[in-house]
Design a protein around this motif. Structure first.
Motif, short mmCIF file in Angstrom:
data_model
loop_
_atom_site.label_atom_id
_atom_site.label_comp_id
_atom_site.label_asym_id
_atom_site.label_seq_id
_atom_site.Cartn_x
_atom_site.Cartn_y
_atom_site.Cartn_z
N UNK A 52 -23.35 -48.69 27.05
CA UNK A 52 -23.61 -49.74 28.04
C UNK A 52 -24.87 -49.45 28.85
N UNK A 53 -25.23 -48.19 28.98
CA UNK A 53 -26.45 -47.82 29.70
C UNK A 53 -27.45 -47.20 28.74
N UNK A 54 -28.69 -47.63 28.84
CA UNK A 54 -29.80 -47.00 28.14
C UNK A 54 -30.59 -46.23 29.20
N UNK A 55 -30.71 -44.93 29.03
CA UNK A 55 -31.44 -44.11 29.99
C UNK A 55 -32.87 -43.98 29.52
N UNK A 56 -33.80 -44.44 30.36
CA UNK A 56 -35.22 -44.37 30.02
C UNK A 56 -35.82 -43.01 30.35
N UNK A 57 -35.42 -42.45 31.52
CA UNK A 57 -36.01 -41.19 31.96
C UNK A 57 -35.19 -40.59 33.08
N UNK A 58 -35.11 -39.26 33.08
CA UNK A 58 -34.54 -38.50 34.19
C UNK A 58 -35.49 -37.36 34.49
N UNK A 59 -35.88 -37.25 35.76
CA UNK A 59 -36.76 -36.16 36.19
C UNK A 59 -36.05 -35.41 37.31
N UNK A 60 -35.89 -34.11 37.12
CA UNK A 60 -35.32 -33.24 38.15
C UNK A 60 -36.44 -32.39 38.72
N UNK A 61 -36.46 -32.28 40.05
CA UNK A 61 -37.43 -31.42 40.72
C UNK A 61 -36.68 -30.59 41.75
N UNK A 62 -36.67 -29.25 41.61
CA UNK A 62 -37.30 -28.46 40.57
C UNK A 62 -36.50 -28.51 39.28
#
Length: 173
Positions: A52-62
Motif C-alpha cells: 500500500x505504501x511505496x517508499x521513495x527515500x529515507x534519510x537518517x542523520x546521523x
C-alpha cells in the motif's frame, strides 16, 4: 513503551549491512532490498508491487544512528490507498540473538510519534522527525523488523534494519 515508539518511528518513517571501518568510512552494499536514501533500512521482500505504501527515500542523520545523539528522519513516499484505524504492525526487536520485543502494535497509535494520524490519506507523503536517542543504549547489534498491515490485513509494507551501537570512548564522554 519508549523503546517501542522509537523503533516504530524509524520503521514507519522508513538493512544492507552497514559497517563502519576503523578509518570512519562506511562500507555499503546496495541491492534490491535496500530502501532508497541513506539509512540502514531494507525491504523484507523484493516484490513490493502490492504494498500500500511505496517508499521513495529515507534519510537518517546521523547514519548510522548514535546513542545519545539526536536522530533526524526524513522520509518520502506514496500512499496508494487510505490507511484507516485498525492498521497494525508486527514488531520484533532483537539485541543480537536476544528477542527484546515481539508484539503487535496499533499503527495509528504509534504513527503519532512521527506527527501523523489516521486516516492516512492516499497520495504523496513526507515526514521529517527528530528523535532523541538515549545515551544509555547498550552497545551491540540491534535488529528491528516491522511488518505493517491494514485493518483488512492488506500488506502495507515490511521493513527491517540492523544498527550497531558502539561503546563510548573516554574521549566521547
Amino acid at each position: 513503551m519508549r523503546f517501542s515508539a522509537s523503533a516504530i518511528a524509524l520503521i514507519v518513517a522508513g538493512a544492507s549491512a552497514l559497517s563502519i571501518r576503523s578509518d570512519g568510512q562506511s562500507l555499503v552494499r546496495r541491492d534490491e532490498f535496500d530502501v532508497p536514501g541513506q539509512s540502514p533500512l531494507k525491504f523484507c521482500e523484493a516484490d513490493r508491487a502490492n504494498d500500500i505504501i511505496t517508499i521513495d527515500e529515507v534519510v537518517l542523520t546521523p547514519n548510522p544512528p548514535q546513542a545519545g545523539a539526536n536522530l533526524t528522519i526524513e522520509a518520502s513516499g506514496t500512499v496508494k490507498q487510505t490507511i484507516e484505524e485498525g492498521a497494525y504492525v508486527k514488531l520484533v526487536v532483537k539485541y543480537g540473538f536476544i528477542k527484546l520485543l515481539d508484539q503487535t502494535v496499533d499503527l495509528c497509535e504509534q504513527i503519532k510519534n512521527v506527527d501523523l494520524e489516521c486516516p492516512i490519506e492516499k497520495g504523496k507523503i513526507s515526514i521529517t522527525k527528530d528523535i532523541e536517542l538515549p545515551k544509555e543504549i547498550p552497545p551491540g547489534k540491534y535488529i528491528v523488523n516491522a511488518d505493517v498491515y491494514s485493518a483488512d490485513d492488506e500488506h502495507i509494507t515490511c521493513l527491517t534494519a540492523t544498527v550497531m551501537f558502539g561503546r563510548k570512548l573516554f574521549s566521547d564522554l
